[in-house]
Write an enzyme that holds these catalytic residues in place. Structure first.
Site, short mmCIF file in Angstrom:
data_model
loop_
_atom_site.label_atom_id
_atom_site.label_comp_id
_atom_site.label_asym_id
_atom_site.label_seq_id
_atom_site.Cartn_x
_atom_site.Cartn_y
_atom_site.Cartn_z
N GLU A 41 -4.97 3.77 6.04
CA GLU A 41 -4.61 3.63 4.62
C GLU A 41 -5.19 4.80 3.82
O GLU A 41 -4.63 5.22 2.82
CB GLU A 41 -5.18 2.30 4.11
CG GLU A 41 -4.91 2.06 2.64
CD GLU A 41 -5.60 0.80 2.13
OE1 GLU A 41 -5.47 -0.27 2.77
OE2 GLU A 41 -6.28 0.90 1.10
N ARG A 63 0.84 -1.22 0.00
CA ARG A 63 0.00 0.00 0.00
C ARG A 63 0.87 1.27 0.00
O ARG A 63 0.51 2.28 0.58
CB ARG A 63 -0.94 0.02 1.21
CG ARG A 63 -1.92 -1.10 1.27
CD ARG A 63 -2.95 -1.06 0.14
NE ARG A 63 -4.01 -2.02 0.38
CZ ARG A 63 -4.00 -3.29 -0.03
NH1 ARG A 63 -2.97 -3.75 -0.73
NH2 ARG A 63 -5.01 -4.10 0.22
N SER A 68 -11.13 -0.44 3.51
CA SER A 68 -9.77 -0.65 4.02
C SER A 68 -9.28 0.65 4.66
O SER A 68 -8.31 1.24 4.21
CB SER A 68 -8.80 -1.07 2.92
OG SER A 68 -9.23 -2.24 2.31
C1 LIG Z 1 -15.22 -0.44 -0.55
C2 LIG Z 1 -13.76 -0.20 -0.84
C3 LIG Z 1 -12.92 -1.27 -1.04
C4 LIG Z 1 -11.56 -1.09 -1.33
N1 LIG Z 1 -10.77 -2.18 -1.52
C5 LIG Z 1 -9.45 -2.01 -1.80
C6 LIG Z 1 -8.61 -3.15 -2.01
O1 LIG Z 1 -9.04 -4.30 -1.97
N2 LIG Z 1 -7.29 -2.93 -2.28
C7 LIG Z 1 -6.78 -1.68 -2.35
O2 LIG Z 1 -5.57 -1.55 -2.59
N3 LIG Z 1 -7.56 -0.58 -2.15
C8 LIG Z 1 -8.87 -0.72 -1.89
N4 LIG Z 1 -9.66 0.38 -1.68
C9 LIG Z 1 -9.07 1.72 -1.79
C10 LIG Z 1 -9.30 2.39 -3.17
O3 LIG Z 1 -10.17 1.66 -3.96
C11 LIG Z 1 -7.97 2.53 -3.91
O4 LIG Z 1 -7.04 3.24 -3.14
C12 LIG Z 1 -8.13 3.23 -5.27
O5 LIG Z 1 -6.93 3.15 -6.01
C13 LIG Z 1 -8.53 4.69 -5.11
O6 LIG Z 1 -8.85 5.20 -6.38
P1 LIG Z 1 -9.58 6.59 -6.56
O7 LIG Z 1 -9.54 6.88 -8.03
O8 LIG Z 1 -10.91 6.57 -5.91
O9 LIG Z 1 -8.58 7.54 -5.78
P2 LIG Z 1 -8.92 8.89 -4.99
O10 LIG Z 1 -9.62 8.55 -3.71
O11 LIG Z 1 -9.56 9.87 -5.89
O12 LIG Z 1 -7.43 9.38 -4.66
C14 LIG Z 1 -6.59 8.68 -3.77
C15 LIG Z 1 -5.26 9.43 -3.68
O13 LIG Z 1 -4.59 9.39 -4.94
C16 LIG Z 1 -4.41 10.69 -5.49
N5 LIG Z 1 -4.68 10.57 -6.93
C17 LIG Z 1 -5.79 10.08 -7.51
N6 LIG Z 1 -5.63 10.03 -8.84
C18 LIG Z 1 -4.40 10.52 -9.11
C19 LIG Z 1 -3.64 10.75 -10.31
N7 LIG Z 1 -4.13 10.45 -11.53
N8 LIG Z 1 -2.40 11.30 -10.20
C20 LIG Z 1 -1.88 11.61 -8.98
N9 LIG Z 1 -2.55 11.42 -7.81
C21 LIG Z 1 -3.79 10.88 -7.88
C22 LIG Z 1 -5.41 11.58 -4.74
O14 LIG Z 1 -4.97 12.93 -4.70
C23 LIG Z 1 -5.42 10.91 -3.37
O15 LIG Z 1 -4.30 11.32 -2.62
C24 LIG Z 1 -11.03 0.23 -1.40
C25 LIG Z 1 -11.88 1.33 -1.20
C26 LIG Z 1 -13.23 1.13 -0.92
C27 LIG Z 1 -14.12 2.33 -0.72
#
Ligand SMILES: Cc1cc2nc3c(=O)[nH]c(=O)nc-3n(C[C@H](O)[C@H](O)[C@H](O)COP(=O)(O)OP(=O)(O)OC[C@H]3O[C@@H](n4cnc5c(N)ncnc54)[C@H](O)[C@@H]3O)c2cc1C
Length: 322
Positions: free
Chosen positions: A315, A145, A219
Site C-alpha cells: 500500500e 486504497r 498498513s
Molecule cells: C501507523 C500508521 C497507520 C496508518 N493507518 C492507516 C489507516 O488506517 N487507513 C489508511 O487509509 N491509511 C493508513 N495509513 C497510511 C497513511 O496514514 C495515509 O496514507 C495518509 O493519507 C498519508 O498521509 P501523508 O500526508 O503522510 O502522505 P505522504 O506519505 O506525505 O504522501 C503519500 C502519497 O501522497 C502524495 N501526496 C501527499 N500529499 C499530496 C498532495 N497534497 N497532493 C498530491 N499528492 C500528495 C505523496 O507524493 C505520496 O505519493 C497509516 C500509516 C501509518 C504510518
C-alpha cells in the site's frame, strides 16, 4: 538527501515552486506528512512540502454542511475539529497519520468508513500547466486504497484543498471489528460521534506505533480482495480465517492475519522488523535503509504467497524504486 526542499502555504506558492522545478528540470515529489512513503534511495529533485492551513464552512443548512480543509492541515487535528464542532462523518477515521491533502490519494479508510463516503470535492493544481481544477466524487474514481491520483493521473496534480459533506445527525458506524466491543459499555442510544472517535483512538493506540516515536510504515500491504471460489478453498484449510464479503461477491481478507499466520509478527532484523502487536506494520528502529525494509517486505510477500497462494500488494508509495 533531497537536492531542494520548498514549503508552500498557498496556491501561488505551489505554482511558484512548480515553475521553479520545471525551469531547473527537477523531478518533483509532493510531501504531506511522509507517513505513507518508502524511500528506496535518496530523492534527487525538488521536494514540495504542503504546509497550507485553514478550515472553512461553505454551506450549512443547520444539519448538513460542507466544510473545506487546506491540504496541509493534519488529518487527525481536522477530524477532531469537526467533532468538537458537532459535525459527524469522520469519527471512524480518527488518528490516521498524515495530512488532509493526501487523504484522497488512497481514499483513506478505517473501521468500515472511507473518505469517499463523505467526500464532496477537491481542488488540485496541475503540475505541468499550473491550472487549478475541481474534482467531484465521480471524477476521483475512488476504490479500496485507490483513486485516480494513484492510477492514470499519478504524479500530475498537487491537491490543495478537500471538501467534505458532514452531518450533525449522521448514522454511527460501530459494527466494525473491535469497535463494537470497545463501545459496549455505553448504551446504544447514547453513543455520540465523539465516543466513536475516542474508541477508535483507544484501539489504534493499543496496537499501532506512533510514527513520531517509532519509525514505521503502517498498513504496509493492502488487504487482498479475492474471488469467492478461491476463498471457499482457503476456508476449508483455515476455517478461522477473518473475511469480509464485498457487495460484488469478492471477499476481502486481513493481510495482517495472513502475515501473522506465516510467522512474521514480531520478527526482528535488529534495526527493523515486523511490529509485535500488528503484523501489517513494518518498523524501522533506526538506521535501516529503504532497501532493507523492502527486502523484508519482499520476504513476507513470498512467504504469504507460498503458504496461502495469495499475492500481497504494497500500500505504501515507493519512492526511487529501481
Ligand atoms: C501507523 C500508521 C497507520 C496508518 N493507518 C492507516 C489507516 O488506517 N487507513 C489508511 O487509509 N491509511 C493508513 N495509513 C497510511 C497513511 O496514514 C495515509 O496514507 C495518509 O493519507 C498519508 O498521509 P501523508 O500526508 O503522510 O502522505 P505522504 O506519505 O506525505 O504522501 C503519500 C502519497 O501522497 C502524495 N501526496 C501527499 N500529499 C499530496 C498532495 N497534497 N497532493 C498530491 N499528492 C500528495 C505523496 O507524493 C505520496 O505519493 C497509516 C500509516 C501509518 C504510518
Amino acid at each position: 538527501m533531497a537536492s531542494r526542499y520548498i514549503e508552500v502555504k498557498d496556491d501561488n506558492q505551489v505554482r511558484d515552486a512548480l515553475s521553479f522545478g520545471r525551469e531547473e528540470g527537477l523531478n518533483i515529489l509532493i510531501l504531506g506528512g511522509g507517513s505513507n512513503m518508502l524511500f528506496h534511495s535518496n530523492f534527487e529533485g525538488l521536494v514540495v512540502k504542503i504546509a497550507s492551513r485553514g478550515i472553512q464552512v461553505l454551506n450549512d443548512d443547520g444539519r448538513v454542511l460542507e466544510v473545506v480543509a487546506e491540504a496541509g492541515e493534519m488529518w487527525h487535528h481536522f477530524v477532531m475539529h469537526t467533532l468538537e464542532s458537532g459535525w459527524g462523518g469522520l469519527e471512524n477515521l480518527a488518528l490516521i497519520p498524515g495530512c488532509v491533502g493526501a487523504s484522497p490519494m488512497q481514499n483513506i479508510g478505517a473501521y468500515g468508513v472511507e473518505i469517499k463516503d463523505v467526500f464532496s470535492w477537491l481542488e488540485a493544481i496541475n503540475i505541468e500547466s499550473g491550472e487549478c481544477v475541481r474534482f467531484h466524487l465521480e471524477d476521483c474514481k475512488f476504490g479500496y486504497r485507490e483513486s485516480i491520483f494513484k492510477l492514470e493521473e499519478k504524479g500530475k496534480w498537487v491537491i490543495v484543498r478537500v471538501a467534505f459533506r458532514l452531518d450533525r445527525q449522521s448514522e454511527l458506524k460501530t459494527g466494525y471489528g473491535a469497535l463494537e466491543s470497545e463501545l459496549s459499555e455505553i448504551s446504544k442510544t447514547q453513543i455520540t460521534h465523539t465516543d466513536v472517535a475516542n474508541a477508535v483512538v483507544k484501539i489504534r493506540n493499543s496496537k499501532l506505533p506512533n510514527p513520531d516515536i517509532l519509525g514505521n510504515a503502517g498498513s504496509f500491504f493492502k488487504n487482498p480482495v479475492i474471488d469467492h471460489n478461491v476463498f471457499s478453498d482457503l476456508e476449508l484449510n483455515y476455517p478461522e480465517i477473518p473475511n469480509y464479503p464485498q457487495i460484488d461477491g469478492t471477499v476481502k481478507l486481513a493481510a495482517g492475519w495472513l502475515i501473522d499466520q506465516a510467522g512474521w509478527k514480531g520478527h526482528s532484523r535488529g534495526t527493523h522488523g515486523v511490529h509485535d502487536k500488528q503484523a501489517l506494520v513494518l518498523v524501522n528502529r533506526g538506521g535501516a535503509s529503504g532497501q532493507e525494509i523492502w527486502q523484508l517486505a519482499t520476504d513476507i510477500m513470498i512467504s504469504v504467497e507460498q503458504k496461502f497462494g495469495i499475492t500481497l500488494e504494497p500500500e505504501v508509495n515507493q519512492i526511487g524504486m529501481i
